[in-house]
Enzyme design. Structure first.
Site, short mmCIF file in Angstrom:
data_model
loop_
_atom_site.label_atom_id
_atom_site.label_comp_id
_atom_site.label_asym_id
_atom_site.label_seq_id
_atom_site.Cartn_x
_atom_site.Cartn_y
_atom_site.Cartn_z
CG HIS A 85 -22.69 9.97 30.32
ND1 HIS A 85 -22.34 8.86 31.04
CD2 HIS A 85 -24.05 10.02 30.36
CE1 HIS A 85 -23.43 8.27 31.51
NE2 HIS A 85 -24.48 8.95 31.09
CG HIS B 6 -23.46 6.02 28.03
ND1 HIS B 6 -23.62 7.36 27.80
CD2 HIS B 6 -24.65 5.57 28.49
CE1 HIS B 6 -24.86 7.72 28.10
NE2 HIS B 6 -25.51 6.64 28.53
CB CYS C 282 -40.62 5.86 35.63
SG CYS C 282 -39.27 7.01 35.21
CB CYS D 299 -37.29 3.60 34.45
SG CYS D 299 -36.62 4.48 35.82
CB CYS E 98 -39.24 7.61 38.93
SG CYS E 98 -37.71 6.82 38.50
CG HIS F 142 -35.07 8.86 35.88
ND1 HIS F 142 -35.35 7.52 35.75
CD2 HIS F 142 -34.02 9.10 35.06
CE1 HIS F 142 -34.53 6.99 34.87
NE2 HIS F 142 -33.72 7.92 34.44
CE LYS G 189 -27.40 6.13 37.01
NZ LYS G 189 -28.32 6.47 35.95
CE LYS H 27 -30.23 14.01 27.38
NZ LYS H 27 -31.41 13.77 26.61
N1 MSP Z 1 -31.23 0.84 26.91
C1 MSP Z 1 -31.04 0.30 28.22
C2 MSP Z 1 -30.20 -0.95 28.17
C3 MSP Z 1 -30.75 -2.06 27.34
S1 MSP Z 1 -29.67 -3.42 27.29
C4 MSP Z 1 -30.55 -4.62 26.57
C5 MSP Z 1 -30.34 1.33 29.08
N2 MSP Z 1 -29.60 2.23 28.43
S2 MSP Z 1 -28.75 3.43 29.10
O1 MSP Z 1 -28.36 4.29 28.02
O2 MSP Z 1 -29.45 4.01 30.17
O3 MSP Z 1 -27.41 2.76 29.54
C6 MSP Z 1 -27.32 1.97 30.63
C7 MSP Z 1 -25.89 1.52 30.86
O4 MSP Z 1 -24.93 2.57 30.67
C8 MSP Z 1 -25.70 1.12 32.29
O5 MSP Z 1 -26.17 -0.15 32.60
C9 MSP Z 1 -24.21 1.19 32.40
O6 MSP Z 1 -23.67 0.06 31.80
C10 MSP Z 1 -23.90 2.45 31.61
N3 MSP Z 1 -23.94 3.63 32.47
C11 MSP Z 1 -24.75 4.73 32.36
N4 MSP Z 1 -24.43 5.61 33.33
C12 MSP Z 1 -23.45 5.12 34.09
C13 MSP Z 1 -22.67 5.59 35.15
N5 MSP Z 1 -22.85 6.76 35.70
N6 MSP Z 1 -21.68 4.78 35.60
C14 MSP Z 1 -21.39 3.58 35.04
N7 MSP Z 1 -22.11 3.12 34.06
C15 MSP Z 1 -23.19 3.81 33.60
O7 MSP Z 1 -30.45 1.24 30.29
#
Ligand code: MSP
Length: 510
Positions: free
Chosen positions: A19, A22, A127, A130, A144, A147, A295, A298
């Site tokens: 999304h 990411h 959790c 997380c 949590c 979440h 935030k 899903k």
């Molecule tokens: N898999 C772990 C990260 C491991 S790194 C060694 C994880 N993954 S995640 O899919 O949840 O992605 C986290 C990252 O996605 C966040 O730290 C951020 O960089 C990005 N984002 C996910 N949602 C976001 C927003 N709503 N806004 C900005 N960035 C976000 O955690």
């Protein structure tokens, strides 16, 4: 020899679909990687997917798939999204790869041999979303804090990483390297956490099988976060190519969201110190992109896929918006209306309009030939200031400042045209004045195309070609090429073309 620059994004969990959150981190990393290449650096730019952990094991089981198959299927959605957005990563890692297994096992062995791992019993509240434990006082109404889902009571025999032994070393490290965590608010958060004392944490599980076995006790699999962080070393060559690893490590910057700051700025440098490796030079944690003040998730059904916005604004419009609209550090709210407004102001009425006016006039008044002589007009100084401000913006990862500095030059050039009215000089038959004014504007456009290419590679390449310049802006080298009058001799005539950024009217979904 070229400088090396190693930038990473987090590796995203495979059970989600990509999304705009990411993509926020990934597009920023890409602009930075492109900028550093433009400056002549050799760049390693890593992204990828995180495939281990209970969350993934369960998601695969629900679909009757083995987790490896599920992981590689869903990772494809991230590859596709990054391709759509023009991301130029040099590596895409999935933690199921053999090279990563080897790296994790070597890393664990080093930490174990150095005496930082011990066996213990863990009882805690976990959790699964997380993949992290919480203490009772961290819970919100028993759930949590991130979440708002029920946590699970877990008790098992685990190996523990002795994080508590690193408090002083981490504090000394951050004292000696004030920029190692940025922005400043995040650094303070990390320092506060460090000063409050560190707990050892468990790095293995016997309750699940999906993960990387602990090399000296394969009944245990490695805790997903311990495994995931090591991806940054795997990409650099750890465990298979010592020469490459020496070249790329330590990473120059890990770009992350603020949600995973503690893992990156506390656990990770301690793990590296324990393994005898250097900590990353910088961890930069940006804020969240919120939708309607919340935030994305899903369960709230408020996730926006990059492809939906690319369909309306194009790849360049998309990238510009997320880098220009908000500062990179704090949280920011996304709205479709704000995206239309920014697109129209900055791109349709700003750069797009400037390019169209200048090229149209140059084609009709100057027969499509760029004037050879560049006057030292007032745009020269503005251009110099823009170049310096863009570079400073990238140095501090203030992407919106870099975008603003580009806009300043565009605005100055548009104002210069209004002021000098080349159409009036043309009517008067003053060819020298027309050539002087348009020559200045063409030079400003060339510099804009260079400065903006890391953010809008497609539009800038088109603009470059219409300016009759050889090659692509990406082939130029800064800072030399951004100097006023330093452009290469035109390879061809100036060309008009369809609008680079057609104006977007509300309700006008393309
Ligand atoms: N898999 C772990 C990260 C491991 S790194 C060694 C994880 N993954 S995640 O899919 O949840 O992605 C986290 C990252 O996605 C966040 O730290 C951020 O960089 C990005 N984002 C996910 N949602 C976001 C927003 N709503 N806004 C900005 N960035 C976000 O955690």
């Amino acid at each position: 020899m070229a400088r090396t620059f190693y930038v990473t994004t987090p590796i995203y969990y495979v059970n989600d679909v990509p999304h705009i959150g990411h993509a926020y981190t990934t597009v920023a990393a890409d602009a930075l990687a492109r900028w550093r290449r433009l400056c002549g650096d050799e760049v390693c730019f890593a992204t990828g997917c995180d495939a281990h952990g209970l969350k993934i094991q369960r998601a695969a089981a629900e679909r009757g798939l083995d987790p490896a198959t599920w992981a590689s299927q869903t990772a494809q959605a991230f590859r596709d999204a990054w391709e759509l957005l023009g991301i130029t990563h040099t590596d895409f890692i999935i933690t199921t790869e053999a090279r990563h297994h080897r790296a994790v096992q070597q890393f664990l062995t080093a930490v174990h041999d150095n005496g930082y791992i011990e066996l213990g019993t863990y009882r805690g509240l976990y959790c699964v979303a997380c993949e992290a434990y919480y203490t009772p006082d961290e819970l919100v109404e028993g759930t949590c804090p991130i979440h708002r889902r029920a946590v699970e009571e877990v008790e098992e025999e685990n190996y523990f990483f002795q994080l508590s032994r690193f408090q002083d070393r981490l504090l000394a490290h951050y004292d000696a390297h004030p920029d190692a965590v940025a922005p400043a608010a995040r650094r303070n958060e990390v320092l506060g956490f460090l000063r409050s004392g560190l707990q050892d944490f468990s790095i293995s599980r016997t309750s699940i099988t999906w993960g990387i076995p602990i090399p000296w006790d394969p009944a245990h699999v490695t805790y997903v976060w311990f495994d995931a962080l090591i991806n940054y070393c795997t990409v650099a060559g750890y465990g298979r190519d010592p020469e490459a690893f020496a070249k790329w490590w330590p990473a120059d910057v890990h770009l992350i969201g603020k949600d995973i700051l503690r893992f990156h700025a506390v656990y990770w440098p301690a793990m590296l110190m324990a393994a005898g490796e250097a900590p990353p030079r910088q961890v930069f944690a940006h804020g969240f992109l919120l939708v309607g003040g919340e935030k994305m998730s899903k369960t709230r059904l408020n996730q926006i896929a990059p492809a939906d916005l690319v369909a309306d604004f194009g790849v360049d419009g998309y990238r510009w918006h997320f880098l220009a609209d908000q500062r990179f550090g704090p949280d920011g709210d996304f709205s479709y209306e704000a995206m239309i407004a920014r697109y129209n102001t900055d791109l349709a009425n700003g750069l797009g309009n400037l390019a169209a006016r200048v090229l149209n006039m140059a084609v009709s008044y100057l027969d499509g030939q760029a004037p050879e002589h560049r006057e030292d007009g007032p745009l020269r100084d503005v251009a110099g200031q823009s170049v310096a401000a863009v570079a400073a913006g990238y140095d501090r990862l203030e992407f919106s400042e870099a975008c603003f500095a580009i806009q300043e030059l565009v605005r100055a050039a548009n104002a210069y045209i209004e002021d000098r009215a080349p159409w009036a000089r043309h009517r008067e038959g003053d060819t020298a004045a027309v050539a002087g004014i348009l020559g200045d504007c063409l030079e400003a456009l060339r510099i804009v195309a260079l400065l903006a290419t890391p953010v809008m590679p497609g539009a800038c390449a088109q603009l470059w070609a219409r300016l009759g310049l050889p090659g692509t802006p990406e082939g130029a080298r800064l800072p030399g090429a951004a100097a006023w009058g330093a452009g290469p001799a035109a390879a061809g005539a100036l060309r008009k073309g369809p609008s680079l950024f057609p104006r977007f009217e509300a309700g006008d979904r393309r």
